[in-house]
Design a protein around this motif. Sequence first.
Motif, mmCIF file in Angstrom:
data_model
loop_
_atom_site.group_PDB
_atom_site.id
_atom_site.type_symbol
_atom_site.label_atom_id
_atom_site.label_comp_id
_atom_site.label_asym_id
_atom_site.label_seq_id
_atom_site.Cartn_x
_atom_site.Cartn_y
_atom_site.Cartn_z
ATOM 1 N N HIS A 194 6.110 67.745 59.232
ATOM 2 C CA HIS A 194 6.206 67.511 60.679
ATOM 3 C C HIS A 194 7.581 66.961 61.062
ATOM 4 N N LEU A 195 8.194 66.239 60.158
ATOM 5 C CA LEU A 195 9.509 65.652 60.434
ATOM 6 C C LEU A 195 10.626 66.690 60.395
ATOM 7 N N GLU A 196 10.291 67.896 60.004
ATOM 8 C CA GLU A 196 11.284 68.977 60.020
ATOM 9 C C GLU A 196 11.347 69.562 61.431
ATOM 10 N N THR A 197 11.969 68.810 62.324
ATOM 11 C CA THR A 197 12.047 69.200 63.733
ATOM 12 C C THR A 197 13.302 68.608 64.349
ATOM 13 N N SER A 198 13.747 69.235 65.436
ATOM 14 C CA SER A 198 14.898 68.698 66.179
ATOM 15 C C SER A 198 14.462 68.156 67.533
ATOM 16 N N GLY A 199 13.151 68.046 67.758
ATOM 17 C CA GLY A 199 12.661 67.588 69.056
ATOM 18 C C GLY A 199 12.900 66.106 69.252
ATOM 19 N N ILE A 200 13.722 65.776 70.239
ATOM 20 C CA ILE A 200 14.036 64.362 70.475
ATOM 21 C C ILE A 200 12.842 63.613 71.061
ATOM 22 N N ASN A 201 11.850 64.352 71.568
ATOM 23 C CA ASN A 201 10.632 63.721 72.065
ATOM 24 C C ASN A 201 9.481 63.881 71.079
ATOM 25 N N SER A 202 9.814 64.075 69.841
ATOM 26 C CA SER A 202 8.806 64.247 68.807
ATOM 27 C C SER A 202 8.030 62.945 68.603
ATOM 28 N N PRO A 203 6.700 63.004 68.557
ATOM 29 C CA PRO A 203 5.916 61.793 68.273
ATOM 30 C C PRO A 203 6.208 61.232 66.894
ATOM 31 N N TYR A 204 6.657 62.090 65.984
ATOM 32 C CA TYR A 204 6.965 61.625 64.631
ATOM 33 C C TYR A 204 8.250 60.799 64.621
ATOM 34 N N LEU A 205 9.215 61.186 65.459
ATOM 35 C CA LEU A 205 10.426 60.372 65.602
ATOM 36 C C LEU A 205 10.075 59.029 66.228
ATOM 37 N N PHE A 206 9.227 59.044 67.264
ATOM 38 C CA PHE A 206 8.856 57.793 67.912
ATOM 39 C C PHE A 206 8.099 56.884 66.946
ATOM 40 N N ALA A 207 7.233 57.478 66.124
ATOM 41 C CA ALA A 207 6.495 56.676 65.146
ATOM 42 C C ALA A 207 7.439 56.074 64.114
ATOM 43 N N TYR A 208 8.459 56.835 63.740
ATOM 44 C CA TYR A 208 9.448 56.337 62.776
ATOM 45 C C TYR A 208 10.219 55.151 63.356
#
Length: 587
Positions: free
Chosen positions: A440-454
Amino acid sequence: MTGDLRILFKKVDYTLDNLLTYIEIGDIGLPDIQRPFVWSAAKIRDLFDSMYRGFPIGYLLFWGNDVGNGARQIGKGEKGHAVPKLLIVDGQQRLTSLYAVFRGKEVLDADYKHTKIGIAFRPRDGRFEVTDIAIRRDPEWIPDVSELWAFSKPIRRIVNEFIERLRAKRELTDEEEDAISHNLDRLFDLQKYPFTALEIASSVDEEHVAEIFVRINSQGVKLNQGDFILTLLSVFWDEGRAQLEEFCRAARTPPSGSKPSPYNHFINPDPDQLLRVSVAYGFRRGRLKSVYQLLRGKDLDTDQFSVDHREQQFAILRDAQAQVLNLTSWHQFFGALLGAGFRSRDLIGSQNTLMYAYAFYLLGKLRFGVSEHALQRVIGRWFFFTTITSRYIGSFETQVEADLALLRDVTAPEAFVAVLEKIMADDLTDDFWRTTLPSHLETSGINSPYLFAYLAAQNKLGAPVLFSMKKVAELLDPMVKVKMKSTNQHHLFPKAWLDRNGVSSKRDVNQIANLALTEWPDNLAISDEAPSVYLPEMRARFSPESWREMHELHALPMGWESMAYEQFLNARRPLMASVIRRAYESL
């Protein structure tokens, strides 16, 4: 031709005067408010101009109402009939505007204040304008067209009085008098303007009407099911609708004094979102059709409408909404998010996820008596879990309904916590942490829930800002205003350097595994140098122990600066998943 073609509506013709009379006596239920409130005066002016010139202004859509209710319609006076026979599904703003002007009634504006709509008319050339001070002083204008119909004067008398006033100011030619008389006659006759209404039978179910509501669009505004629900709420329980709107408006504005306020740094809620929470908490339901049914008093077993059943449903809804809008619960819930590392709306990827976490918080607190300490912990974990699994993103209603159903036989606080913990444990397997989450972390979405969780995980673990002695929490603090948003992050492999080395697509460059929070001056200083060039200077600021801890909490493999870009991304993603897991398990 085969198949069963059912026509869900019938066509009925009205004159405007007919419609206004039916509104006045209460046969047509016209509530005070429908998002986005009443039209602007300029839009009402344009409506009158179109009608005056004989242009069509669209059809109306009504729905037969079999349920008794005490709906309040627009204006302040009592209606002749307490129970409207027809509910307005589409066309409410036009009818509200016309009723207010033709009957000289006040309406509610966006600030919930009663206001009178002033539309002016210039008989010389048939021009409409919004009334202002200059128009009121100009004898060429009738400053408020409501006067034509409100005082029941004969049109001939109105024409003569206007011409006499104008003559007192200037000379009039015979042609001008004829034009004035003709144009005032046309204006007066707008009460005979023809309307076509499509009336949906009361036997048509709520979901079909909701679909019709969403599909039709008479004014170029995108409609959704939330709009439809709020339209029904305005008819059946306008006080509750007003409470929702007031709460939402106050949540968007910082309070000026010491008075308690729903204002917060996580969400600007909409009324339909709060209504969803009320239904989830009060009825353990996650589907919008449950809202339709309870608003109209439909018995789920017999599909029959019942006033008694509706009153029972409304008693539950009123109590549920009161709890949802309770400011103590509202702000204590946000404490659970803070405890899980989520500092502000910048880390909230899904408002549905947040609002349903609030529903579970209320259930735990008020239905099952979970202690606040235990509740803060489990709801913090639950929000973290539903974020990283995207549980309530997309077609989420079925999942919400299933989760709420698991609580129906629960009676004790320990059992409530156990149900949530089991759901989380069943999904967050070792395989999820080691395989699913890194993918799931293989993404460039700046609004990714995985980025926010990180980022929330780094905040929870007390991580320092990369290459800084400050903490991540400081950059995420919503009270701190910086030149760039705190979640605008530094590219560890700079964009310009990647471009020079053959990596140019935005998706590859902006992988979230290539991002890290840094202070703005450091971001500028790094510029477009390779990591192997800029990193030694940064490393000189820190002790070996601090450098190791910084790498660990930023999921950076030692020696990453010398890795090939793709190798670095593949190495960092599992480490980011490990940081998220560590924070979650610490809750």
